[in-house]
Every structure is written in C-alpha cells, then in structure tokens.
Design an enzyme around this catalytic site. Sequence first.
Site, PDB file in Angstrom:
ATOM      1  N   LYS A  54       0.813  -1.219   0.000  1.00 56.61           N
ATOM      2  CA  LYS A  54       0.000   0.000   0.000  1.00 56.61           C
ATOM      3  C   LYS A  54       0.849   1.272   0.000  1.00 56.61           C
ATOM      4  O   LYS A  54       0.385   2.331  -0.402  1.00 56.61           O
ATOM      5  CB  LYS A  54      -0.971  -0.002   1.188  1.00 56.61           C
ATOM      6  CG  LYS A  54      -1.894  -1.215   1.247  1.00 56.61           C
ATOM      7  CD  LYS A  54      -2.564  -1.513  -0.068  1.00 56.61           C
ATOM      8  CE  LYS A  54      -3.516  -2.688  -0.083  1.00 56.61           C
ATOM      9  NZ  LYS A  54      -2.979  -3.995   0.330  1.00 56.61           N
ATOM     10  N   TYR A 268     -11.752 -14.774   2.487  1.00 57.42           N
ATOM     11  CA  TYR A 268     -10.704 -13.787   2.744  1.00 57.42           C
ATOM     12  C   TYR A 268     -10.255 -13.897   4.211  1.00 57.42           C
ATOM     13  O   TYR A 268     -11.090 -13.914   5.114  1.00 57.42           O
ATOM     14  CB  TYR A 268     -11.241 -12.376   2.454  1.00 57.42           C
ATOM     15  CG  TYR A 268     -10.297 -11.306   2.937  1.00 57.42           C
ATOM     16  CD1 TYR A 268      -9.187 -10.950   2.168  1.00 57.42           C
ATOM     17  CD2 TYR A 268     -10.475 -10.693   4.166  1.00 57.42           C
ATOM     18  CE1 TYR A 268      -8.293  -9.997   2.622  1.00 57.42           C
ATOM     19  CE2 TYR A 268      -9.581  -9.746   4.636  1.00 57.42           C
ATOM     20  CZ  TYR A 268      -8.493  -9.407   3.860  1.00 57.42           C
ATOM     21  OH  TYR A 268      -7.598  -8.482   4.317  1.00 57.42           O
ATOM     22  N   TYR A 294      -2.290 -12.893   2.433  1.00 63.47           N
ATOM     23  CA  TYR A 294      -2.033 -12.550   1.036  1.00 63.47           C
ATOM     24  C   TYR A 294      -0.868 -13.343   0.432  1.00 63.47           C
ATOM     25  O   TYR A 294      -1.059 -14.224  -0.393  1.00 63.47           O
ATOM     26  CB  TYR A 294      -1.750 -11.044   0.902  1.00 63.47           C
ATOM     27  CG  TYR A 294      -2.886 -10.145   1.287  1.00 63.47           C
ATOM     28  CD1 TYR A 294      -3.881  -9.811   0.366  1.00 63.47           C
ATOM     29  CD2 TYR A 294      -2.980  -9.607   2.565  1.00 63.47           C
ATOM     30  CE1 TYR A 294      -4.925  -8.966   0.708  1.00 63.47           C
ATOM     31  CE2 TYR A 294      -4.021  -8.768   2.918  1.00 63.47           C
ATOM     32  CZ  TYR A 294      -4.985  -8.443   1.984  1.00 63.47           C
ATOM     33  OH  TYR A 294      -6.015  -7.612   2.329  1.00 63.47           O
TER      34      TYR A 294
HETATM   35  C1  LIG Z   1      -3.713  -5.256   0.162  1.00 62.96           C
HETATM   36  C2  LIG Z   1      -2.726  -6.342   0.045  1.00 62.96           C
HETATM   37  C3  LIG Z   1      -2.638  -7.124  -1.128  1.00 62.96           C
HETATM   38  C4  LIG Z   1      -3.596  -7.006  -2.267  1.00 62.96           C
HETATM   39  O1  LIG Z   1      -3.430  -5.852  -3.013  1.00 62.96           O
HETATM   40  P1  LIG Z   1      -4.640  -5.291  -3.868  1.00 62.96           P
HETATM   41  O2  LIG Z   1      -4.098  -4.109  -4.534  1.00 62.96           O
HETATM   42  O3  LIG Z   1      -5.733  -4.986  -2.877  1.00 62.96           O
HETATM   43  O4  LIG Z   1      -5.084  -6.366  -4.791  1.00 62.96           O
HETATM   44  C5  LIG Z   1      -1.642  -8.076  -1.212  1.00 62.96           C
HETATM   45  N1  LIG Z   1      -0.799  -8.293  -0.183  1.00 62.96           N
HETATM   46  C6  LIG Z   1      -0.868  -7.590   0.956  1.00 62.96           C
HETATM   47  C7  LIG Z   1       0.086  -7.917   2.042  1.00 62.96           C
HETATM   48  C8  LIG Z   1      -1.828  -6.587   1.116  1.00 62.96           C
HETATM   49  O5  LIG Z   1      -1.888  -5.901   2.257  1.00 62.96           O
END
Ligand SMILES: *Cc1c(COP(=O)(O)O)cnc(C)c1O
Length: 342
Positions: A54, A268, A294
């Site tokens: 992010k 999720y 993730y």
């Molecule tokens: C938010 C996030 C993602 C996914 O990214 P998007 O842009 O929302 O698809 C992947 N890995 C981590 C660790 C995240 O925090």
Amino acid sequence: MDLDRFPRVSLAHLPTPLEPLARLSAHLGTRFGGGPRLFIKRDDCTGLAFGGNKTRKLEFLLAEALEEGADTVITAGGIQSNHVRQTAAAAAKLGLKAELVLARNVPWGGGDFEHTGNIQIDRLLGARIHLLPTETDRAAAMEALAAELRETGARPYVVPVGGSNPTGALGYANCARELAAQAEDTIEGFDYLVFASGSGGTQGGLVAGLTALGHRAQAIGIDVDADPPEVEAVSRELAAATAERLGARGSEAADRVEVVAGYAGEGYGLPTNGMRRAVELVARLEGILLDPVYSGKAMAGLIGLIAEGRFKPSDRVVFLHSGGTPALFAYRSVFEGQDPSD
Ligand SMILES: *Cc1c(COP(=O)(O)O)cnc(C)c1O
C-alpha cells in the site's frame, strides 16, 4: 510511459530489492521434476511501519491529498488491515490526522487477532479508530465521517479501501517500471510476475504499467478474496483506467488481466493448509517471512502453477512479496505446534 507528470510524495524505500530464491527454486524443481527460476521482488521492504504494497499507492494518493489541502486522511479496512496500518503511518509522516473505519471482515478472532499485529500498530501510530459492526458499508461510513469532520472545519481526504483507484494504482505502474529496469540490469529480463490480488490496485497498476512499457511479461494474480470473478472485474477496470491515464490502450491492458482461483480457501483472511505450508517452506528455505492472508496464499498458488507445469525451466518467474507480515502475530495459533517435517 508518462508517469512522472503525476504528483507523488516519497514514502517508500525504493527501489525494493529483487533477489534470487535459489533454495526454493532448487527444492521445487526437484519436487516437480523441473521448475522455473524463481526471484522475489521485496515489496515487503517498502519501509513504512513494516512496509507492504500500500505504501507505493499512498505515494500518489497522499500527494493528491496534499494538493487538495487536506489535513485529515480517512480510510477503512478490517481489523488486521495492512492498508489501514500503512495509511496511518503515512499520515503520521506527513503530519496529517488519520481516521480509521475498521469493520470485522473475517470470521476469525481471539485476543491475538483483536489486539496484536496491525491494529496494535494503528494505535501506536496515533490514529483515531472507529470500530464498526461487520455488515457496515465501509464506503458509506467513510463518507458520513468525512461530512461530520467537514462540519467541524476539518479538510478530510478519503482513501478508498485498499487504496485501489486509478490514482493508487499508479504506484504499481511505477513498480512495473522499476522492476522492468532492475530485471533487465540483473537477470536479463523476466517472463512472469506472480502476486496476491484482492482489491485490484496492485494487479491493475502492474498490468497497466507493463502494457504502457510494451513489456511482454505475463502478470498472474492469485485470488485471495475467494471471489475470483469480482477480483478479475475490478482488476480489469483498474488496468484499463490506469493504462488510459498512462497514454496506453485500456482494452489492451484489460485483456491481459489473469486471475487464478482456488487458493483462497473458504474466504478472505481464513487460513488454509496450503498457505501455512507455503509460509513455513519459504521461511525455512530462504529466511523470508510471508504473511497468512495474502503472500502465503499467493505462494501456495505459485507452487500449484509449478506443479501443473505452467512454466518452462528456462522461465524467470518473479514473485511479488506484497507485505502483510505483522498479521503473522494475529494468526499465531495457525503456526503453533506444527511439526517441522510436516
Ligand atoms: C492489500 C494487500 C494485497 C492485495 O493488493 P490489492 O491491490 O488490494 O489487490 C496483497 N498483499 C498484501 C500484504 C496486502 O496488504
């Protein structure tokens, strides 16, 4: 690619490292009778309060906030949101107030989940936390909060969930540009890029960037939301909109979006055995920590693709580590009492 005309504030440690995964490549090559050459792009090392993907998006989003004269940033996410944590840290660094709309979005709990990991850091960063019920419409709650704050004379800027809009996605077009140059210099290019895909900003931005660069590498998003049609739809939309902003063809970018299903488990944020094994494997072979929500599921997806024979031994596959490691603490019980040989 016309990326430098967009306002940007420096928040991340860039470029992030691109490293070989020598022991993991050898292990998987042996296990599946020949595998590709694996590399890792360390976006877990963007540096801002434990880092993650992010931060690149926030470089563009918060530049827009500053241009608009904002004094407060509002964003939303789950209790263990990495996005919310990085937004709170960016706000602190830029001297902005942070207002966080948190709603429970994972049917998983316990003391660790509610109090450690990302939410512990949100509190440490001095953000104001609004804990709302599970079914809350987060976008509506942010707008209501923004209206309330405006009444008091504040100037709020709303960052969408995941930082995923065509402005945030520019951060991943920037990552595509950075990686293309870095891979050219060190490993003579790359053929595939594999990563976790959720709210679509990472995938949309990467695909838009590769399209605008005329780079032929295929980006493969692994669905972590257990909703692949939705992940694909938002990724296509963001790829098209972001590509257009970069002067490339939107339809060409949208057509390049590939989302792989089958690795998110029941939902999720809900742990899977594949995720746990992938996190342990990479920790034990490479000394690199993935995350349970993730990158652990994305790595399980990459291992699955290798098992299916998707790649040639000569292919160079880059795994994008998108961060999320603070959530390891919130999911402590998943990794407890595991036999190292399992
Ligand atoms: C938010 C996030 C993602 C996914 O990214 P998007 O842009 O929302 O698809 C992947 N890995 C981590 C660790 C995240 O925090």
